[in-house]
Design a protein around this motif. Structure first.
Motif, PDB file in Angstrom:
ATOM      1  N   GLY A  96       0.805  -1.209   0.000  1.00 16.88           N
ATOM      2  CA  GLY A  96       0.000   0.000   0.000  1.00 16.88           C
ATOM      3  C   GLY A  96       0.841   1.262   0.000  1.00 16.88           C
ATOM      4  N   PRO A  97       0.199   2.426   0.036  1.00 14.64           N
ATOM      5  CA  PRO A  97       0.939   3.699  -0.047  1.00 14.64           C
ATOM      6  C   PRO A  97       1.890   3.922   1.124  1.00 14.64           C
ATOM      7  CG  PRO A  97      -1.398   4.059   0.438  1.00 14.64           C
ATOM      8  CD  PRO A  97      -1.255   2.627   0.052  1.00 14.64           C
ATOM      9  N   GLY A  98       1.493   3.501   2.333  1.00 20.15           N
ATOM     10  CA  GLY A  98       2.391   3.664   3.475  1.00 20.15           C
ATOM     11  C   GLY A  98       3.646   2.838   3.309  1.00 20.15           C
ATOM     12  N   ASN A  99       3.489   1.608   2.851  1.00 18.58           N
ATOM     13  CA  ASN A  99       4.616   0.712   2.584  1.00 18.58           C
ATOM     14  C   ASN A  99       5.529   1.312   1.524  1.00 18.58           C
ATOM     15  OD1 ASN A  99       6.219  -1.379   1.428  1.00 18.58           O
ATOM     16  ND2 ASN A  99       4.821  -2.934   2.192  1.00 18.58           N
ATOM     17  N   ARG A 100       4.957   1.740   0.408  1.00 24.65           N
ATOM     18  CA  ARG A 100       5.767   2.282  -0.695  1.00 24.65           C
ATOM     19  C   ARG A 100       6.508   3.544  -0.264  1.00 24.65           C
ATOM     20  NH1 ARG A 100       0.901   1.007  -3.588  1.00 24.65           N
ATOM     21  NH2 ARG A 100       0.328   3.222  -3.621  1.00 24.65           N
ATOM     22  N   ARG A 101       5.803   4.420   0.443  1.00 19.62           N
ATOM     23  CA  ARG A 101       6.432   5.675   0.878  1.00 19.62           C
ATOM     24  C   ARG A 101       7.604   5.401   1.813  1.00 19.62           C
ATOM     25  NH1 ARG A 101       2.174   7.883   2.130  1.00 19.62           N
ATOM     26  NH2 ARG A 101       2.038   7.265   4.315  1.00 19.62           N
ATOM     27  N   HIS A 102       7.408   4.492   2.751  1.00 20.50           N
ATOM     28  CA  HIS A 102       8.460   4.199   3.719  1.00 20.50           C
ATOM     29  C   HIS A 102       9.673   3.559   3.047  1.00 20.50           C
ATOM     30  CE1 HIS A 102      10.467   2.916   7.371  1.00 20.50           C
ATOM     31  NE2 HIS A 102      10.597   1.732   6.808  1.00 20.50           N
ATOM     32  N   ASN A 103       9.436   2.537   2.245  1.00 22.72           N
ATOM     33  CA  ASN A 103      10.557   1.834   1.629  1.00 22.72           C
ATOM     34  C   ASN A 103      11.313   2.714   0.640  1.00 22.72           C
ATOM     35  OD1 ASN A 103      10.662  -0.915   2.736  1.00 22.72           O
ATOM     36  ND2 ASN A 103       8.591  -1.100   1.951  1.00 22.72           N
ATOM     37  N   ASP A 104      10.602   3.562  -0.085  1.00 19.66           N
ATOM     38  CA  ASP A 104      11.282   4.473  -1.005  1.00 19.66           C
ATOM     39  C   ASP A 104      12.153   5.452  -0.229  1.00 19.66           C
ATOM     40  OD1 ASP A 104      11.362   5.467  -3.945  1.00 19.66           O
ATOM     41  OD2 ASP A 104      11.025   7.291  -2.764  1.00 19.66           O
ATOM     42  N   ALA A 105      11.642   5.920   0.918  1.00 22.47           N
ATOM     43  CA  ALA A 105      12.412   6.866   1.723  1.00 22.47           C
ATOM     44  C   ALA A 105      13.671   6.224   2.282  1.00 22.47           C
ATOM     45  CB  ALA A 105      11.534   7.409   2.851  1.00 22.47           C
ATOM     46  N   VAL A 106      13.564   4.978   2.730  1.00 23.27           N
ATOM     47  CA  VAL A 106      14.731   4.279   3.275  1.00 23.27           C
ATOM     48  C   VAL A 106      15.772   4.043   2.182  1.00 23.27           C
ATOM     49  CG1 VAL A 106      15.526   2.106   4.277  1.00 23.27           C
ATOM     50  CG2 VAL A 106      13.464   3.209   5.165  1.00 23.27           C
ATOM     51  N   LEU A 107      15.339   3.617   1.016  1.00 23.42           N
ATOM     52  CA  LEU A 107      16.267   3.451  -0.097  1.00 23.42           C
ATOM     53  C   LEU A 107      16.944   4.769  -0.449  1.00 23.42           C
ATOM     54  CD1 LEU A 107      14.059   1.164  -2.380  1.00 23.42           C
ATOM     55  CD2 LEU A 107      16.144   0.474  -1.178  1.00 23.42           C
ATOM     56  N   GLY A 108      16.182   5.848  -0.400  1.00 19.06           N
ATOM     57  CA  GLY A 108      16.725   7.162  -0.729  1.00 19.06           C
ATOM     58  C   GLY A 108      17.833   7.594   0.215  1.00 19.06           C
ATOM     59  N   VAL A 109      17.751   7.182   1.480  1.00 23.38           N
ATOM     60  CA  VAL A 109      18.794   7.517   2.452  1.00 23.38           C
ATOM     61  C   VAL A 109      20.151   7.018   1.968  1.00 23.38           C
ATOM     62  CG1 VAL A 109      19.688   6.930   4.746  1.00 23.38           C
ATOM     63  CG2 VAL A 109      17.316   7.664   4.483  1.00 23.38           C
ATOM     64  N   PHE A 110      20.190   5.780   1.530  1.00 17.07           N
ATOM     65  CA  PHE A 110      21.461   5.192   1.102  1.00 17.07           C
ATOM     66  C   PHE A 110      21.911   5.706  -0.256  1.00 17.07           C
ATOM     67  CE2 PHE A 110      19.719   2.095   4.120  1.00 17.07           C
ATOM     68  CZ  PHE A 110      20.787   1.999   4.995  1.00 17.07           C
ATOM     69  N   ARG A 111      20.978   5.902  -1.154  1.00 15.74           N
ATOM     70  CA  ARG A 111      21.356   6.384  -2.476  1.00 15.74           C
ATOM     71  C   ARG A 111      21.916   7.808  -2.403  1.00 15.74           C
ATOM     72  NH1 ARG A 111      22.982   4.115  -6.098  1.00 15.74           N
ATOM     73  NH2 ARG A 111      21.719   4.699  -7.897  1.00 15.74           N
ATOM     74  N   ARG A 112      21.301   8.653  -1.586  1.00 13.74           N
ATOM     75  CA  ARG A 112      21.807  10.031  -1.443  1.00 13.74           C
ATOM     76  C   ARG A 112      23.167  10.058  -0.753  1.00 13.74           C
ATOM     77  NH1 ARG A 112      16.350  10.903  -0.389  1.00 13.74           N
ATOM     78  NH2 ARG A 112      16.688  10.765   1.858  1.00 13.74           N
ATOM     79  N   ALA A 113      23.436   9.034   0.063  1.00 10.42           N
ATOM     80  CA  ALA A 113      24.730   8.973   0.753  1.00 10.42           C
ATOM     81  C   ALA A 113      25.834   8.418  -0.144  1.00 10.42           C
ATOM     82  CB  ALA A 113      24.607   8.114   2.009  1.00 10.42           C
ATOM     83  N   GLY A 114      25.476   8.053  -1.381  1.00 12.47           N
ATOM     84  CA  GLY A 114      26.481   7.553  -2.310  1.00 12.47           C
ATOM     85  C   GLY A 114      26.599   6.051  -2.375  1.00 12.47           C
ATOM     86  N   PHE A 115      25.687   5.344  -1.744  1.00 13.27           N
ATOM     87  CA  PHE A 115      25.711   3.883  -1.841  1.00 13.27           C
ATOM     88  C   PHE A 115      25.350   3.461  -3.264  1.00 13.27           C
ATOM     89  CE2 PHE A 115      25.881   4.147   2.624  1.00 13.27           C
ATOM     90  CZ  PHE A 115      26.056   2.886   3.190  1.00 13.27           C
ATOM     91  N   PRO A 116      26.133   2.580  -3.870  1.00 15.18           N
ATOM     92  CA  PRO A 116      25.721   2.011  -5.158  1.00 15.18           C
ATOM     93  C   PRO A 116      24.419   1.226  -4.981  1.00 15.18           C
ATOM     94  CG  PRO A 116      28.018   1.516  -4.666  1.00 15.18           C
ATOM     95  CD  PRO A 116      27.431   2.066  -3.423  1.00 15.18           C
ATOM     96  N   LEU A 117      23.757   0.973  -6.078  1.00 15.37           N
ATOM     97  CA  LEU A 117      22.452   0.323  -6.010  1.00 15.37           C
ATOM     98  C   LEU A 117      22.531  -1.044  -5.339  1.00 15.37           C
ATOM     99  CD1 LEU A 117      19.491   0.651  -6.775  1.00 15.37           C
ATOM    100  CD2 LEU A 117      20.004  -0.449  -8.964  1.00 15.37           C
ATOM    101  N   VAL A 118      23.528  -1.843  -5.712  1.00 12.69           N
ATOM    102  CA  VAL A 118      23.638  -3.191  -5.136  1.00 12.69           C
ATOM    103  C   VAL A 118      23.950  -3.126  -3.649  1.00 12.69           C
ATOM    104  CG1 VAL A 118      24.951  -5.347  -5.179  1.00 12.69           C
ATOM    105  CG2 VAL A 118      24.271  -4.258  -7.326  1.00 12.69           C
ATOM    106  N   LEU A 119      24.842  -2.230  -3.253  1.00 15.99           N
ATOM    107  CA  LEU A 119      25.165  -2.090  -1.826  1.00 15.99           C
ATOM    108  C   LEU A 119      23.959  -1.565  -1.054  1.00 15.99           C
ATOM    109  CD1 LEU A 119      27.230  -2.415   0.391  1.00 15.99           C
ATOM    110  CD2 LEU A 119      28.127  -0.127  -0.145  1.00 15.99           C
ATOM    111  N   THR A 120      23.162  -0.732  -1.683  1.00 16.29           N
ATOM    112  CA  THR A 120      21.915  -0.273  -1.059  1.00 16.29           C
ATOM    113  C   THR A 120      21.000  -1.455  -0.774  1.00 16.29           C
ATOM    114  OG1 THR A 120      22.004   1.914  -2.109  1.00 16.29           O
ATOM    115  CG2 THR A 120      19.842   1.126  -1.399  1.00 16.29           C
ATOM    116  N   ALA A 121      20.881  -2.338  -1.755  1.00 16.07           N
ATOM    117  CA  ALA A 121      20.058  -3.536  -1.559  1.00 16.07           C
ATOM    118  C   ALA A 121      20.594  -4.388  -0.418  1.00 16.07           C
ATOM    119  CB  ALA A 121      20.002  -4.348  -2.852  1.00 16.07           C
ATOM    120  N   HIS A 122      21.915  -4.555  -0.362  1.00 13.34           N
ATOM    121  CA  HIS A 122      22.517  -5.317   0.728  1.00 13.34           C
ATOM    122  C   HIS A 122      22.222  -4.660   2.075  1.00 13.34           C
ATOM    123  CE1 HIS A 122      24.342  -7.760  -2.212  1.00 13.34           C
ATOM    124  NE2 HIS A 122      25.501  -7.112  -2.357  1.00 13.34           N
ATOM    125  N   ALA A 123      22.368  -3.335   2.127  1.00 11.27           N
ATOM    126  CA  ALA A 123      22.183  -2.608   3.387  1.00 11.27           C
ATOM    127  C   ALA A 123      20.763  -2.764   3.917  1.00 11.27           C
ATOM    128  CB  ALA A 123      22.516  -1.131   3.186  1.00 11.27           C
TER     129      ALA A 123
END
Length: 211
Positions: A96-123
């Protein structure tokens, strides 16, 4: 309806309360619920998404380390409030929207910090696995209070041969039974180990030659 279902699940420990119980809690007939949902899966989807809306989102400008600690603490608190959610929070095929919003925000934390996509997935995977696992173990372990720790420890030590099991005896006597011990305190230590490991992984990715 969804809030009532969550409250019943919290009380009964069941992820999918009976439609009749939900209707009784709302003071309506069970069949009337089907004017709003198609089946119990719809209710579970709503319950899961409601829990996701309780999780704190990252604060703009905070470090990924602080955001990770806050995310983990918020998720752990939600799983403590709603023990039934541990096994189903990531199980829904149509988030649902709460799930999507939360998970997108968490992924964004790592991507903005310079984590590569694969390392973001690992994290994200290792952090969520740690929090869900810790929450599940904490829920099932009968040592939430010092009194419970002492009771369980006394029962183990009563039949334990200290010479045959010296390390287990040492852990119980010299650690678990010491003043101030709380199993929940292990959470922050373990989370710091994960964050430190991710910091090293990110540094290695930025400088693969080590120089």
């Amino acid at each position: 309806m969804i809030a009532a279902a969550v409250q019943l699940a919290d009380e009964d420990g069941l992820a999918t309360p009976a439609m009749r119980k939900i209707a009784t809690a709302l003071g309506v007939e069970a069949m009337s619920l089907y004017n709003h949902v198609s089946n119990k899966d719809d209710i579970l989807d709503g319950m899961v998404d409601l829990v996701f809306t309780e999780l704190e989102l990252p604060v703009p400008g905070e470090s990924w380390q602080d955001a990770t600690r806050r995310h983990a603490a918020s998720l752990r608190a939600a799983l403590t409030r709603h023990p039934w959610a541990t096994g189903v929070l990531q199980s829904r095929p149509a988030p649902g929207p709460g799930n999507r919003r939360h998970n997108d925000a968490v992924l964004g934390v790592f991507r903005r910090a310079g984590f590569p996509l694969v390392l973001t997935a690992h994290a994200v995977s290792v952090i969520d696995s740690y929090v869900y696992g810790f929450a599940l173990q904490s829920t099932n372990m009968p040592i939430a209070t010092p009194e419970e720790v002492a009771e369980v420890a006394d029962g183990i030590l009563r039949d334990l041969d200290a010479e045959q099991y010296p390390h287990l005896t040492e852990m119980i006597v010299d650690h678990a039974l010491q003043p101030g011990y709380a199993y929940g305190d292990e959470f922050d230590y373990g989370l710091d180990l994960i964050i430190n490991g991710l910091e090293r992984a990110l540094t290695a990715d930025r400088d693969p030659g080590g120089g």
